[in-house]
Design a protein around this motif. Structure first.
Motif, PDB file in Angstrom:
ATOM      1  N   MET A   1      -2.836   6.556  -7.566  1.00  0.00           N
ATOM      2  CA  MET A   1      -2.728   5.097  -7.663  1.00  0.00           C
ATOM      3  C   MET A   1      -1.270   4.681  -7.458  1.00  0.00           C
ATOM      4  O   MET A   1      -0.363   5.514  -7.548  1.00  0.00           O
ATOM      5  N   ILE A   2      -1.079   3.413  -7.156  1.00  0.00           N
ATOM      6  CA  ILE A   2       0.277   2.888  -6.937  1.00  0.00           C
ATOM      7  C   ILE A   2       0.617   1.960  -8.095  1.00  0.00           C
ATOM      8  O   ILE A   2      -0.152   1.064  -8.414  1.00  0.00           O
ATOM      9  N   THR A   3       1.750   2.187  -8.718  1.00  0.00           N
ATOM     10  CA  THR A   3       2.130   1.365  -9.876  1.00  0.00           C
ATOM     11  C   THR A   3       2.875   0.108  -9.417  1.00  0.00           C
ATOM     12  O   THR A   3       3.230  -0.038  -8.244  1.00  0.00           O
TER      13      THR A   3
ATOM     14  N   GLU B   1       5.733  -0.693  -9.598  1.00  0.00           N
ATOM     15  CA  GLU B   1       7.111  -0.533  -9.125  1.00  0.00           C
ATOM     16  C   GLU B   1       7.207  -0.495  -7.607  1.00  0.00           C
ATOM     17  O   GLU B   1       8.302  -0.418  -7.048  1.00  0.00           O
ATOM     18  N   CYS B   2       6.058  -0.547  -6.959  1.00  0.00           N
ATOM     19  CA  CYS B   2       6.019  -0.511  -5.475  1.00  0.00           C
ATOM     20  C   CYS B   2       6.929  -1.601  -4.906  1.00  0.00           C
ATOM     21  O   CYS B   2       6.910  -2.740  -5.348  1.00  0.00           O
ATOM     22  N   ILE B   3       7.720  -1.242  -3.910  1.00  0.00           N
ATOM     23  CA  ILE B   3       8.635  -2.217  -3.285  1.00  0.00           C
ATOM     24  C   ILE B   3       8.131  -2.636  -1.911  1.00  0.00           C
ATOM     25  O   ILE B   3       8.877  -3.200  -1.108  1.00  0.00           O
ATOM     26  N   ASN B   4       6.870  -2.332  -1.627  1.00  0.00           N
ATOM     27  CA  ASN B   4       6.240  -2.768  -0.382  1.00  0.00           C
ATOM     28  C   ASN B   4       6.964  -2.282   0.862  1.00  0.00           C
ATOM     29  O   ASN B   4       7.055  -3.015   1.845  1.00  0.00           O
ATOM     30  N   CYS B   5       7.503  -1.070   0.807  1.00  0.00           N
ATOM     31  CA  CYS B   5       8.218  -0.583   1.994  1.00  0.00           C
ATOM     32  C   CYS B   5       7.250  -0.140   3.086  1.00  0.00           C
ATOM     33  O   CYS B   5       7.604  -0.076   4.253  1.00  0.00           O
ATOM     34  N   GLY B   6       6.016   0.184   2.705  1.00  0.00           N
ATOM     35  CA  GLY B   6       5.004   0.549   3.697  1.00  0.00           C
ATOM     36  C   GLY B   6       5.088   1.982   4.185  1.00  0.00           C
ATOM     37  O   GLY B   6       4.331   2.375   5.072  1.00  0.00           O
ATOM     38  N   ALA B   7       5.978   2.790   3.604  1.00  0.00           N
ATOM     39  CA  ALA B   7       6.168   4.161   4.099  1.00  0.00           C
ATOM     40  C   ALA B   7       4.932   5.031   3.890  1.00  0.00           C
ATOM     41  O   ALA B   7       4.664   5.946   4.663  1.00  0.00           O
ATOM     42  N   CYS B   8       4.169   4.754   2.837  1.00  0.00           N
ATOM     43  CA  CYS B   8       3.038   5.634   2.506  1.00  0.00           C
ATOM     44  C   CYS B   8       1.834   5.405   3.397  1.00  0.00           C
ATOM     45  O   CYS B   8       1.069   6.335   3.663  1.00  0.00           O
ATOM     46  N   GLU B   9       1.653   4.192   3.868  1.00  0.00           N
ATOM     47  CA  GLU B   9       0.403   3.828   4.546  1.00  0.00           C
ATOM     48  C   GLU B   9       0.055   4.757   5.713  1.00  0.00           C
ATOM     49  O   GLU B   9      -1.053   5.279   5.779  1.00  0.00           O
TER      50      GLU B   9
ATOM     51  N   ILE C   1       1.263  -5.725  -3.947  1.00  0.00           N
ATOM     52  CA  ILE C   1       1.834  -4.420  -3.601  1.00  0.00           C
ATOM     53  C   ILE C   1       0.802  -3.639  -2.801  1.00  0.00           C
ATOM     54  O   ILE C   1      -0.324  -4.086  -2.635  1.00  0.00           O
ATOM     55  N   TYR C   2       1.205  -2.475  -2.320  1.00  0.00           N
ATOM     56  CA  TYR C   2       0.255  -1.617  -1.625  1.00  0.00           C
ATOM     57  C   TYR C   2      -0.735  -1.046  -2.638  1.00  0.00           C
ATOM     58  O   TYR C   2      -0.402  -0.848  -3.814  1.00  0.00           O
ATOM     59  N   VAL C   3      -1.972  -0.821  -2.168  1.00  0.00           N
ATOM     60  CA  VAL C   3      -3.007  -0.320  -3.067  1.00  0.00           C
ATOM     61  C   VAL C   3      -3.727   0.857  -2.401  1.00  0.00           C
ATOM     62  O   VAL C   3      -3.711   1.011  -1.184  1.00  0.00           O
TER      63      VAL C   3
ATOM     64  N   VAL D   1       6.482  10.623   0.256  1.00  0.00           N
ATOM     65  CA  VAL D   1       7.396   9.743   1.009  1.00  0.00           C
ATOM     66  C   VAL D   1       7.828   8.519   0.207  1.00  0.00           C
ATOM     67  O   VAL D   1       8.718   7.792   0.634  1.00  0.00           O
ATOM     68  N   CYS D   2       7.209   8.282  -0.935  1.00  0.00           N
ATOM     69  CA  CYS D   2       7.520   7.055  -1.679  1.00  0.00           C
ATOM     70  C   CYS D   2       8.958   7.100  -2.221  1.00  0.00           C
ATOM     71  O   CYS D   2       9.308   8.011  -2.965  1.00  0.00           O
ATOM     72  N   PRO D   3       9.786   6.126  -1.860  1.00  0.00           N
ATOM     73  CA  PRO D   3      11.189   6.167  -2.292  1.00  0.00           C
ATOM     74  C   PRO D   3      11.386   5.833  -3.767  1.00  0.00           C
ATOM     75  O   PRO D   3      12.451   6.084  -4.313  1.00  0.00           O
ATOM     76  N   VAL D   4      10.370   5.259  -4.401  1.00  0.00           N
ATOM     77  CA  VAL D   4      10.556   4.880  -5.810  1.00  0.00           C
ATOM     78  C   VAL D   4       9.575   5.615  -6.721  1.00  0.00           C
ATOM     79  O   VAL D   4       9.400   5.247  -7.885  1.00  0.00           O
ATOM     80  N   ASP D   5       8.944   6.654  -6.187  1.00  0.00           N
ATOM     81  CA  ASP D   5       8.039   7.494  -6.986  1.00  0.00           C
ATOM     82  C   ASP D   5       6.978   6.695  -7.732  1.00  0.00           C
ATOM     83  O   ASP D   5       6.763   6.904  -8.926  1.00  0.00           O
ATOM     84  N   CYS D   6       6.356   5.763  -7.018  1.00  0.00           N
ATOM     85  CA  CYS D   6       5.346   4.968  -7.718  1.00  0.00           C
ATOM     86  C   CYS D   6       3.928   5.330  -7.290  1.00  0.00           C
ATOM     87  O   CYS D   6       2.989   4.629  -7.653  1.00  0.00           O
ATOM     88  N   CYS D   7       3.752   6.417  -6.527  1.00  0.00           N
ATOM     89  CA  CYS D   7       2.402   6.921  -6.239  1.00  0.00           C
ATOM     90  C   CYS D   7       2.138   8.023  -7.264  1.00  0.00           C
ATOM     91  O   CYS D   7       2.736   9.103  -7.186  1.00  0.00           O
ATOM     92  N   VAL D   8       1.291   7.724  -8.201  1.00  0.00           N
ATOM     93  CA  VAL D   8       1.078   8.671  -9.301  1.00  0.00           C
ATOM     94  C   VAL D   8      -0.408   8.926  -9.476  1.00  0.00           C
ATOM     95  O   VAL D   8      -1.246   8.144  -9.014  1.00  0.00           O
TER      96      VAL D   8
HETATM   97  S1  SF4 Z   1       5.882   4.235  -0.251  1.00  0.00           S
HETATM   98 FE1  SF4 Z   1       5.877   3.643  -2.438  1.00  0.00          FE
HETATM   99  S2  SF4 Z   1       7.117   1.791  -2.502  1.00  0.00           S
HETATM  100 FE2  SF4 Z   1       6.571   2.104  -0.353  1.00  0.00          FE
HETATM  101  S3  SF4 Z   1       4.688   0.891  -0.067  1.00  0.00           S
HETATM  102 FE3  SF4 Z   1       4.037   2.961  -0.579  1.00  0.00          FE
HETATM  103  S4  SF4 Z   1       3.778   2.940  -2.792  1.00  0.00           S
HETATM  104 FE4  SF4 Z   1       4.977   1.131  -2.289  1.00  0.00          FE
END
Ligand code: SF4
Ligand code: SF4
Length: 277
Positions: free
Chosen positions: A4-6, A8-16, A30-32, A53-60
């Motif tokens: 799941m994404i918490t 803290e997601c900054i919507n960078c889109g790197a994970c998608e 935020i991304y879900v 790849v998440c820069p803020v470690d919010c995929c947990v």
């Molecule tokens: S990589 Fe992390 S911060 Fe960036 S959109 Fe995905 S969940 Fe959010």
């Protein structure tokens, strides 16, 4: 556990684009991750690609959605029926063990790199961040708090015990011994200690509580704002660091490709006629 994404997601889109199941999408804020599509990358990686790849470690991992490896690999097979996922598949459940590479559906990039594949034009510049995401930077207007009237301007209701009508008077008239007159029947009423005390005490307590809570609220808001800005700054630094790592990785990769390229006419190292050296 589905990932799941918490908040803290900054919507960078790197994970998608990293998700092998297209389980990640942009939500309202935020991304879900769709838990019905997430397989924790079992079958493809021995780690969660989004978390990597998440820069803020919010995929947990979602502690409220426990799933076994068996459930996850079954889902992977169901989602990728065209892919032969053998028994020795990649999985975070046996992270670090030596395993053959998992079967992976051919990506567009892999297909393009295949010998004999039709050449495609080089990709364009990477997408730039959307301006809408910078809205949080806009200065917030000061809140319009409710203002209290002057304490002496209150209209204190009085019920006339003789005619039964109600009228009002200001707090300053509620002094011990002061006489109030009913405007309807002209009956007089003398202010006694208990009425004076109750009216003034009730108002004073109300004003004190109002001011105390207002200060507490503003202090809390200020603190939250400082914390929020610090968090955003930390997220920004994390993202910049990730960008630098990615940039260095692609440079290293290009260097490695260039060094290992067996170009026509490249001088070959002479070998000994006897087979050594
Ligand atoms: S990589 Fe992390 S911060 Fe960036 S959109 Fe995905 S969940 Fe959010
Ligand atoms: S853990 Fe893997 S399957 Fe689940 S959302 Fe992240 S990248 Fe997709």
């Amino acid at each position: 556990m589905a990932t799941m994404i918490t908040g803290e997601c900054i919507n960078c889109g790197a994970c998608e684009p990293e998700c092998p199941n297209n389980a990640i999408s942009q939500g309202e804020e935020i991304y879900v991750i769709d838990p019905l599509l997430c397989t924790e990358c079992v079958g493809f990686h021995d780690y969660e690609a989004c978390a990597a790849v998440c820069p803020v470690d919010c995929c947990v991992t979602d502690p409220n959605n426990i799933e076994t490896e068996e459930v996850l690999i079954t889902r992977t097979r169901s989602l990728h029926q065209d892919v032969d996922i053998g028994e020795n598949f990649e999985s975070r459940f046996h992270e670090g063990t030596e395993k053959p590479a998992a079967a992976k559906p051919p990506t567009q990039k892999a297909e393009a790199a295949r010998p004999g594949a039709p050449t495609t034009p080089p990709p364009g510049p990477p997408p730039q961040p959307q301006p809408a995401r910078a809205v949080a930077e806009v200065e917030e207007p000061a809140p319009a708090f409710v203002e209290l009237p002057d304490i002496d301007s209150w209209e204190i209701p009085i019920h006339c015990f003789k005619c039964g009508e109600s009228y009002t008077s200001h707090p300053k008239h509620f002094m011990i011994g002061n006489v109030l007159w009913c405007p309807y029947c002209h009956k007089s009423m003398v202010v006694k200690d208990n009425l004076n005390f109750q009216v003034r005490t009730a108002l004073r307590e109300f004003y004190d509580k109002w001011e105390r809570e207002l200060v507490q609220f503003q202090t809390r808001r200020e603190k939250e704002l400082i914390e929020f800005r610090a968090k955003r700054e930390k997220a920004l630094q994390g993202f910049l660091a990730q960008q630098k790592r990615d940039l260095q990785a692609i440079k290293n990769r290009l260097q490695s490709i260039s060094e290992s390229y067996d170009a026509p006419g490249r001088p070959a190292r002479k070998r000994s006629l006897l087979g050594w050296g």
